[in-house]
Scaffold this motif. Sequence first.
Motif, PDB file in Angstrom:
ATOM      1  N   PRO A  91      19.709  46.132 -49.749  1.00 33.23           N
ATOM      2  CA  PRO A  91      19.646  47.021 -50.904  1.00 33.23           C
ATOM      3  C   PRO A  91      18.334  46.847 -51.659  1.00 33.23           C
ATOM      4  CG  PRO A  91      21.404  45.374 -51.155  1.00 33.23           C
ATOM      5  CD  PRO A  91      20.770  45.149 -49.828  1.00 33.23           C
ATOM      6  N   PHE A 118      21.579  46.244 -60.035  1.00 27.40           N
ATOM      7  CA  PHE A 118      22.366  47.431 -59.703  1.00 27.40           C
ATOM      8  C   PHE A 118      23.380  47.707 -60.816  1.00 27.40           C
ATOM      9  CE2 PHE A 118      25.836  49.707 -57.653  1.00 27.40           C
ATOM     10  CZ  PHE A 118      25.174  50.634 -56.869  1.00 27.40           C
ATOM     11  N   LEU A 167      18.420  53.391 -59.781  1.00 33.58           N
ATOM     12  CA  LEU A 167      19.409  53.812 -58.795  1.00 33.58           C
ATOM     13  C   LEU A 167      18.959  55.042 -58.006  1.00 33.58           C
ATOM     14  CD1 LEU A 167      22.804  53.310 -60.663  1.00 33.58           C
ATOM     15  CD2 LEU A 167      21.759  51.841 -58.932  1.00 33.58           C
ATOM     16  N   SER A 170      18.090  53.876 -54.739  1.00 35.65           N
ATOM     17  CA  SER A 170      19.086  53.038 -54.081  1.00 35.65           C
ATOM     18  C   SER A 170      19.409  53.585 -52.696  1.00 35.65           C
ATOM     19  CB  SER A 170      20.356  52.958 -54.929  1.00 35.65           C
ATOM     20  OG  SER A 170      20.978  54.236 -54.991  1.00 35.65           O
ATOM     21  N   GLU A 175      26.302  50.438 -51.363  1.00 37.01           N
ATOM     22  CA  GLU A 175      24.867  50.144 -51.415  1.00 37.01           C
ATOM     23  C   GLU A 175      24.493  49.029 -50.437  1.00 37.01           C
ATOM     24  OE1 GLU A 175      20.827  50.083 -52.744  1.00 37.01           O
ATOM     25  OE2 GLU A 175      22.387  51.590 -52.797  1.00 37.01           O
TER      26      GLU A 175
END
Length: 167
Positions: free
Chosen positions: A40, A47, A69, A72, A161
């Motif tokens: 990730p 996160f 994000l 992400s 993720e």
Amino acid sequence: MKSMINRSFTLVDTVLTFLAGRTLAFLETSAPLCSSKKDPALNKSEFEAALREALKFLDRPEALLNNPLLHSRVVEESTRGVAATAKARALVLLSLIRETASGMQSHPKRARGYRALLHTYLSPIGTQEKAAELLDLPFSTYRRHLAEGIALLTETLWLQESGEMLK
């Protein structure tokens, strides 16, 4: 005339060979356009912080344009093959959050977290006090349900993720 044509073809062939060599050299040394890395982009605490920030702006996608994000893995995979602008990524992120949260409704223990999320972030009715009143909960119980909802939402999205959960 024939020798002139042969020289032209030889010149063109030489130029094309040169350009092909340069193109291959460039492609070998440049970074890939699409990363296939499995790790990730953010660690779990980053996160979670970015998700909490995103929850505050679900009604204003333009406020998410700098949210980490957007880069992400789950957003990248959802926009794969599309020239996604930051605004398009923000809309994908909002959709992922809403879809994941709505999946919490089906389980009784998760539904209470969903209802707190719904009236606080997904479809806010104003203050948290109003949300607690609407849910007919003492404020401390509402806050506990909200914390549970955020934790479950975070964990579910984090599993996606980190690649530990199939979509």
